[in-house]
Write a protein that holds these residues in place. Structure first.
Motif, PDB file in Angstrom:
ATOM      1  N   MET A 106       0.852  -1.192   0.000  1.00 17.82           N
ATOM      2  CA  MET A 106       0.000   0.000   0.000  1.00 17.82           C
ATOM      3  C   MET A 106       0.890   1.244   0.000  1.00 17.82           C
ATOM      4  O   MET A 106       1.830   1.353   0.786  1.00 17.82           O
ATOM      5  N   THR A 107       0.565   2.163  -0.887  1.00 20.46           N
ATOM      6  CA  THR A 107       1.347   3.390  -0.983  1.00 20.46           C
ATOM      7  C   THR A 107       0.912   4.384   0.096  1.00 20.46           C
ATOM      8  O   THR A 107      -0.148   4.241   0.730  1.00 20.46           O
ATOM      9  N   ARG A 108       1.711   5.406   0.276  1.00 23.89           N
ATOM     10  CA  ARG A 108       1.390   6.428   1.267  1.00 23.89           C
ATOM     11  C   ARG A 108       0.120   7.198   0.914  1.00 23.89           C
ATOM     12  O   ARG A 108      -0.698   7.476   1.799  1.00 23.89           O
ATOM     13  N   PRO A 109      -0.105   7.555  -0.358  1.00 26.39           N
ATOM     14  CA  PRO A 109      -1.387   8.216  -0.671  1.00 26.39           C
ATOM     15  C   PRO A 109      -2.594   7.340  -0.365  1.00 26.39           C
ATOM     16  O   PRO A 109      -3.630   7.837   0.097  1.00 26.39           O
ATOM     17  N   ASP A 110      -2.467   6.020  -0.607  1.00 28.74           N
ATOM     18  CA  ASP A 110      -3.584   5.127  -0.292  1.00 28.74           C
ATOM     19  C   ASP A 110      -3.833   5.079   1.217  1.00 28.74           C
ATOM     20  O   ASP A 110      -4.981   5.041   1.672  1.00 28.74           O
ATOM     21  N   SER A 111      -2.749   5.075   2.008  1.00 33.32           N
ATOM     22  CA  SER A 111      -2.908   5.083   3.469  1.00 33.32           C
ATOM     23  C   SER A 111      -3.541   6.385   3.938  1.00 33.32           C
ATOM     24  O   SER A 111      -4.359   6.403   4.863  1.00 33.32           O
ATOM     25  N   TRP A 112      -3.175   7.487   3.301  1.00 31.45           N
ATOM     26  CA  TRP A 112      -3.744   8.782   3.674  1.00 31.45           C
ATOM     27  C   TRP A 112      -5.246   8.816   3.412  1.00 31.45           C
ATOM     28  O   TRP A 112      -6.014   9.377   4.196  1.00 31.45           O
ATOM     29  N   LEU A 113      -5.682   8.207   2.342  1.00 32.17           N
ATOM     30  CA  LEU A 113      -7.106   8.205   2.010  1.00 32.17           C
ATOM     31  C   LEU A 113      -7.918   7.351   2.975  1.00 32.17           C
ATOM     32  O   LEU A 113      -9.138   7.529   3.080  1.00 32.17           O
ATOM     33  N   ARG A 114      -7.279   6.462   3.706  1.00 29.93           N
ATOM     34  CA  ARG A 114      -7.999   5.600   4.640  1.00 29.93           C
ATOM     35  C   ARG A 114      -8.213   6.267   5.995  1.00 29.93           C
ATOM     36  O   ARG A 114      -8.913   5.724   6.846  1.00 29.93           O
TER      37      ARG A 114
END
Length: 209
Positions: free
Chosen positions: A1-9
């Motif tokens: 999981m990329t950092r942008p994907d983690s941010w969206l969660r």
């Protein structure tokens, strides 16, 4: 999981934004304020009361340095010094009260009971009592005190050092006699009183008495 994907969660409840610019400017130029701990182990700050029972080493009438917590309005921060001489913050919670001024989580009469935590002085006193009575916990100490047991098993002797150690014997030194003598008391008669007595005796002889 990329950092942008983690941010969206991240949910809105989990995301804490920075305080307003006015608050940050105020914190940049403000200093910790000294507050006195009351008998309930609380401090007043900014019109609110904060519970400092969990602060290590706190006791009644102690002075604490308090600053505002910019991230949570329901908390304040106690400025403390660690063993290395560095500052660190200890967060304390606000004491929430009802409309009548009573604490919401206070114990109810006849239903529950809460005691204040022991102060550092009380902890040290408990350790001293355990050493004196040879116990391992405050419960055992209270039991032996109730039984009127003597500290140290009754073996305490304040003159033990004098009885155990042999005092040194010093060599005698030659000195001089003291020039102070005892006071000498002399009994002296009043000559006028003696003359008066003789005159009375002569007067008695001539008068035939």
């Amino acid at each position: 999981m990329t950092r942008p994907d983690s941010w969206l969660r991240i949910t809105p409840q989990q995301l804490i934004t920075a305080p307003p610019v006015e608050v940050r400017r105020e914190l940049a130029v403000s200093l910790p304020e000294n507050r006195k701990v009351n008998k309930y182990l609380r401090v007043s700050f900014w019109g609110k009361e904060y519970d400092v029972r969990g602060v290590p080493g706190v006791y009644n009438n102690d002075g604490l340095e308090i600053v505002r917590n910019p991230w949570r309005d329901s908390e304040a921060q106690v400025v403390m010094i660690n063993e290395d001489g560095m500052e660190f913050f200890y967060r304390v919670q606000e004491v929430v009260k009802d409309e009548y001024g009573f604490t919401l989580n206070a114990p109810k009469l006849g239903e529950s009971f809460k005691a204040l935590p022991h102060t550092p002085a009380q902890h040290q006193l408990a350790e001293v009592e355990q050493a004196m009575y040879g116990t391992t916990c405050p419960t055992e100490t209270a039991a032996v005190q109730k039984a009127k047991a003597l500290p140290l098993g009754g073996r305490f002797n304040p003159y033990l050092d004098n009885e155990r150690d042999t005092p040194p014997i010093y060599l005698p030194k030659q000195g001089q006699l003291s020039r102070i003598f005892a006071a000498r008391f002399e009994e002296r008669f009043n000559p006028l009183g003696t003359v008066d007595n003789d005159s009375q005796e002569l007067f008695s002889l001539h008068s035939g008495r």
